[in-house]
Design a protein around this motif. Structure first.
Motif, short mmCIF file in Angstrom:
data_model
loop_
_atom_site.label_atom_id
_atom_site.label_comp_id
_atom_site.label_asym_id
_atom_site.label_seq_id
_atom_site.Cartn_x
_atom_site.Cartn_y
_atom_site.Cartn_z
N UNK A 1 0.82 -1.23 0.00
CA UNK A 1 0.00 0.00 0.00
C UNK A 1 0.84 1.28 0.00
N UNK A 2 0.25 2.33 -0.58
CA UNK A 2 0.84 3.65 -0.48
C UNK A 2 -0.27 4.70 -0.39
N UNK A 3 0.06 5.79 0.28
CA UNK A 3 -0.89 6.88 0.51
C UNK A 3 -0.75 7.92 -0.59
N UNK A 4 -1.87 8.38 -1.14
CA UNK A 4 -1.87 9.38 -2.21
C UNK A 4 -1.94 10.77 -1.56
N UNK B 1 11.89 4.87 4.25
CA UNK B 1 11.00 3.97 3.53
C UNK B 1 10.04 4.70 2.60
N UNK B 2 9.67 5.95 2.92
CA UNK B 2 8.68 6.63 2.07
C UNK B 2 9.23 7.83 1.30
N UNK B 3 10.43 8.29 1.61
CA UNK B 3 10.95 9.47 0.93
C UNK B 3 11.07 9.27 -0.58
N UNK B 4 11.55 8.10 -1.08
CA UNK B 4 11.59 7.92 -2.53
C UNK B 4 10.22 7.98 -3.19
N UNK B 5 9.16 7.65 -2.44
CA UNK B 5 7.80 7.70 -2.99
C UNK B 5 7.34 9.13 -3.20
N UNK B 6 7.73 10.03 -2.27
CA UNK B 6 7.18 11.39 -2.28
C UNK B 6 8.18 12.46 -2.69
N UNK B 7 9.43 12.10 -2.97
CA UNK B 7 10.43 13.14 -3.25
C UNK B 7 10.15 13.88 -4.55
#
Length: 492
Positions: free
Chosen positions: A379-382, A394-400
């Motif tokens: 899962x990921x948050x939009x 863990x999440x910085x690459x998703x939101x950078x």
């Protein structure tokens, strides 16, 4: 002083009223500078707008009449494209069978509200390159900040949406079918072919490996314009137009399990014509062309993996799927209805196996080790406007990309932590809403699973109607025009 007729005042009043309504809509009072020119055109007539009409030279009158008509048409098309609707042609099969290759659409700008252009000085009907000349169709200065005029609503779940390709901000001109970031990572891996056991590394060590791949690939692409083409940067409104279905809204938590999309833990309703790729093995004969036409499978989507001959390079791979390649095997995109039709044809079809999700290649984010694939993701948050998240390894690459590329901040990772615009922090508050877009043809769609979120400032509009549909596999005298799709509502 020349007498001003009542008719002139009425025309001036109507045009001025409509123009002021337009300025009120777009909330741009800078346009008031045009009012004196409207007043002159209808009332005082000090500026000789139609001087050429009184010319004694017939050639001048003819040429200028054409120039006048062309300028008027270009200006009209410019404003219609910006604020009302534009034409769009479906280039790929990512939304089949909802939208077909060769469909021509009217895309409504007012459904979600038209954007004020980032690059106002541009040629109408040309996205980023002028045909024939091959040069840019826009002037980079001035560039206006994102602003959206009020529309009829917002993007809703399952809407089909046209948007600017987010990863199309940087393009290698000889490789425009592949986004620059995927190209850089792919070429970087090719330069360092040794397999790395990511499971044995920490998050920081994994990040160094991905940085090595990306920097090596990026430098290779930039230093070889003869092979990859010149690397250019495009403003938001000059990036390629894509069309996909919105399957995730701002603030949603999205996950994909075995191809099924879940939002906040609940399975979403699938499109009626959702497709996946399958390997279809026959009992011996080839599938006739008439059956492909009946199923609606285009020539481009028909891949004969093996004709059943003994020597076939794909046989070892097919064996991993439990298929013995002793009869013809096809690779086909199928809806549930098409799948059942083939499964019911026991005389022709002996076995059908769905294509594994891990055959789809690397998914977003390209610099995070997750073990996700196109069928099992998240899962990921939009991100949602005004919402704050805590940033971690863990999440910085998703939101950078949201933080840097889309919202214009400077993000740095130093030894003592994360810095945004020079300030150490472990949180970030998003300034825009984001969406998750996917194609209905799930195994033949380059979508958010591969390049991430769609920011709100990239949303172009909503397809309303198919006004023309052409089948590229057929001739003009053999059903090239799909008459049953003409003036078909997209969201019916």
């Amino acid at each position: 002083m020349k007498q001003i007729s009542r008719k002139q005042w009425i025309k001036f009043g109507i045009v001025t009223f409509l123009y002021l309504l337009f300025l009120l809509w777009v909330k741009s009072w800078l346009g008031l500078v045009v009012l004196p020119f409207i007043f002159d055109a209808y009332i005082t007539k000090k500026i000789p707008w139609g001087w050429w009409k009184k010319s004694e030279n017939g050639a001048v009158r003819t040429v200028m009449s054409w120039v006048d008509a062309i300028v008027f048409a270009l200006v009209a098309v410019y404003f219609v494209n910006l604020y009302l609707f534009q034409n769009y042609q479906i280039p790929s099969s990512s939304l089949e069978k909802s939208l077909l290759v060769g469909d021509f659409l009217y895309v409504s700008k007012v459904s979600y509200g038209p954007r004020v252009p980032n690059t106002p000085l541009s040629m109408p009907l040309a996205q980023h390159t002028l045909p024939v000349f091959g040069c840019k169709s826009y002037i980079e200065w001035p560039q206006w900040k994102y602003k959206r005029v009020p529309g009829f609503g917002k993007v809703k779940l399952n809407d089909i949406v046209v948007f600017n390709f987010p990863a199309g901000d940087t393009v290698a001109l000889n490789n425009q079918m592949e986004d620059f970031y995927n190209l850089a990572y792919r070429e970087g891996r090719r330069m360092y072919p040794n397999t790395v056991n990511m499971d044995s590394l920490t998050r920081e060590q994994q990040r160094h490996v991905y940085d090595l791949y990306y920097n090596a690939g990026r430098n290779l692409v930039r230093s070889n314009p003869q092979m990859y083409g010149k690397v250019v940067v495009r403003p938001v409104d000059r990036r390629e137009n894509y069309v996909k279905r919105c399957v995730g809204l701002p603030g949603d938590t999205l996950q994909i399990k075995d191809g099924q999309v879940y939002i906040d833990g609940k399975a979403t309703q699938n499109p009626e014509d959702l497709q996946f790729n399958y390997f279809v093995q026959t009992t011996g004969p080839l599938i006739p062309e008439s059956m492909f036409r009946e199923l609606g499978i285009s020539n481009d989507d028909q891949w004969l993996v093996t004709d059943g001959s003994e020597a076939n390079e794909n046989a070892p791979f097919l064996a991993t799927l439990g298929i013995t390649a002793n009869t013809p095997v096809y690779h086909l995109p199928l809806t549930q209805k098409m799948l059942k039709a083939l499964e019911g044809n026991k005389k022709l079809v002996s076995r059908i196996v769905r294509e594994p999700g891990d055959l789809g290649g690397d998914v977003y984010p390209l610099n995070l080790y997750t073990k996700w694939d196109r069928d099992n993701y998240g899962p990921l948050w939009i991100p949602a406007k005004g919402q704050t998240i805590t940033l971690t390894d863990d999440n910085l690459p998703i939101y950078e990309r949201c933080i840097e590329a889309y919202e214009g901040n400077k993000l740095e990772r130093r030894q003592d932590g994360i810095y945004i615009n020079g300030q150490k922090t472990d949180t970030y508050t998003f300034q825009m809403d984001y969406y998750w877009m996917m194609g209905d043809n799930r195994h033949n769609s380059l979508d958010s699973r591969y390049w991430g979120f769609v920011p709100e400032d990239h949303v172009v509009g909503k397809p309303i109607v198919v006004w023309l549909s052409l089948d590229k596999d057929r001739s003009w005298f053999d059903g090239k025009i799909r008459w049953n799709r003409l003036f078909k509502w997209v969201h019916e």
